[in-house]
Design a protein around this motif. Sequence first.
Motif, mmCIF file in Angstrom:
data_model
loop_
_atom_site.group_PDB
_atom_site.id
_atom_site.type_symbol
_atom_site.label_atom_id
_atom_site.label_comp_id
_atom_site.label_asym_id
_atom_site.label_seq_id
_atom_site.Cartn_x
_atom_site.Cartn_y
_atom_site.Cartn_z
ATOM 1 N N ALA A 99 -6.845 -1.320 -3.440
ATOM 2 C CA ALA A 99 -6.483 0.059 -3.077
ATOM 3 C C ALA A 99 -6.879 1.019 -4.191
ATOM 4 O O ALA A 99 -7.442 2.091 -3.928
ATOM 5 N N LEU A 100 -6.623 0.631 -5.433
ATOM 6 C CA LEU A 100 -6.998 1.488 -6.562
ATOM 7 C C LEU A 100 -8.521 1.631 -6.644
ATOM 8 O O LEU A 100 -9.048 2.734 -6.803
ATOM 9 N N LEU A 153 -4.465 6.235 -14.091
ATOM 10 C CA LEU A 153 -4.972 4.931 -13.654
ATOM 11 C C LEU A 153 -4.862 3.912 -14.792
ATOM 12 O O LEU A 153 -4.321 2.814 -14.613
ATOM 13 N N PHE A 209 2.184 5.553 -7.427
ATOM 14 C CA PHE A 209 1.026 6.033 -8.193
ATOM 15 C C PHE A 209 0.814 7.525 -7.947
ATOM 16 O O PHE A 209 0.478 8.276 -8.873
ATOM 17 N N LEU A 232 0.834 -1.206 0.000
ATOM 18 C CA LEU A 232 0.000 0.000 0.000
ATOM 19 C C LEU A 232 0.863 1.249 0.000
ATOM 20 O O LEU A 232 0.606 2.201 -0.744
ATOM 21 N N LEU A 276 3.379 9.381 -9.910
ATOM 22 C CA LEU A 276 3.050 9.273 -11.334
ATOM 23 C C LEU A 276 1.917 10.228 -11.681
ATOM 24 O O LEU A 276 1.980 10.955 -12.680
ATOM 25 N N PHE A 284 -1.159 3.200 -15.651
ATOM 26 C CA PHE A 284 -0.460 2.447 -14.597
ATOM 27 C C PHE A 284 -0.866 0.979 -14.664
ATOM 28 O O PHE A 284 -0.016 0.086 -14.657
ATOM 29 N N LEU A 323 2.567 1.598 -3.342
ATOM 30 C CA LEU A 323 1.587 1.959 -4.382
ATOM 31 C C LEU A 323 1.240 3.435 -4.272
ATOM 32 O O LEU A 323 1.196 4.155 -5.280
ATOM 33 N N ILE A 327 -4.391 -8.650 -4.720
ATOM 34 C CA ILE A 327 -5.699 -8.057 -4.438
ATOM 35 C C ILE A 327 -5.573 -6.727 -3.697
ATOM 36 O O ILE A 327 -6.369 -5.815 -3.932
ATOM 37 N N ILE A 328 -4.537 -6.624 -2.864
ATOM 38 C CA ILE A 328 -4.433 -5.392 -2.070
ATOM 39 C C ILE A 328 -4.171 -4.179 -2.964
ATOM 40 O O ILE A 328 -4.682 -3.084 -2.721
ATOM 41 N N VAL A 329 -3.413 -4.396 -4.056
ATOM 42 C CA VAL A 329 -3.105 -3.291 -4.973
ATOM 43 C C VAL A 329 -4.355 -2.890 -5.752
ATOM 44 O O VAL A 329 -4.727 -1.712 -5.801
#
Lengths: 187, 260
Positions: B130-131, B102, A43, A36, A46, B105, A39, B125-127
């Motif tokens: 999170a998105l 999004l 992200f 997390l 980015l 990426f 990311l 799954i966590i990634v």
Amino acid sequence: MANEAHTDVFQEVHVPEAGHETGFPPFNAETFASQLIWLAITFGLLYMLLSRVALPRIATVLEERRDRIADDLDQAAQSKAKTDEAIAAYEAALADARAKAHEIAQKTRDELTAETDRQRHEIESELSDKATAAEAEIQASKTAALANVAGVATEVTSAIMSSLLGEDSDKAAVEKAVAASLRRGDA
Amino acid sequence: MASGAEQAGGGFPVDPLHQFIVHPIIPIHIGGIDASFTNSSLWMVVTAVAVFAFSFFAVRSRAMVPGRMQSAVEMVYQFIADMVRDSAGHDAQRFFPFIFSLFMFILFANLIGLFPYAFTVTSHIIVTFALAATVFLGVTIIGFVLHGPKFLGLFVPSGVPMLLLPLVVMIEVISYVSRPISHSVRLFANMLAGHITLKVFAGFVISIGAMGGIGIAGAVLPLAMIVGLTALELLVAALQAYVFAILTCMYLHDALHPSH
């Protein structure tokens, strides 16, 4: 890198149990925090870089191209309008020149006709003058001749009378008789 | 290779789940929280750098007549811009950078994950959750900020009999709340399943090939399968990134225009 890759293959092939030690890897909650955090960092960065730097630049490029195309189209339209204008001007000039040429031709023709007429009139009047003069001369000659005729006739008559009668005739009576006879002859 | 199969003792020579293991490269612990720089983090960085490099350096020349790379970037830009306009509405243009980030990426993470030895960031799954949760929370907040309590009208379809209304509202609320789950599981499951399938067929190549002679000839079949599956996975990688992005656009559309 190559070394690491080799180790990977080695592990995957030789130690099949290694993966199962931690259960199903995607559900391994121990790794959630790190994933997390990274990311969010990657992200987030980015998103910042794209929205602040990269995307506005692409947008500018696209907009510039759109403007340029619109400009070029405008210019083309303007050029076309100019061309049309030039064609119209050329045609007007052409029509003008034609009209002028026609006018000049007409004028020349008229002038020539007038000149010819004038010359003809001149000659005609000259001729008629000459004819009148000639007629007058003829008339004069005729009058003179006629006058002589009367004189001659009187003389001839007197001569005839004297040779016939043997005496000089009355000159006035002879003249009167000749004139009357001539008048009769004229009528 | 053969010795590997022998050592596995008839068991499957390749563990298809091994590729999903997250292992720390640089251990970092901040206040008891494990923030280690892992292989997953490494590939996230690679993905982000690749996306940025693609979208930044390809337009470096700002050419009026674009080259190949610039043309590609412009096509993706136009594609996402059209998608945002068509699916989320004209007033959604300010969220375009987020949708673009999004999509790119996820697309790059999916594609980079197809390289051998690469780690697939989106197979966790966590990634993906999170998105999806970011999208869900963002969309919900945008909905309430723009429309206040009227945003709740999204859950009350018009023209439903009063008697059925509580039931319908309940269904609408459940479907709304379950959005981040379906949104994230779709991407995660697709990537996970694809990579497991590839690994299983790779395992067949090794175990059949280990039989020698006829086995090596027979191993050509699963190898051909891998080639075909890789092509399919390329499609899935692009498709799932697109699906994730377009669903985000549709959720955004709901937040911007909540009237049913």
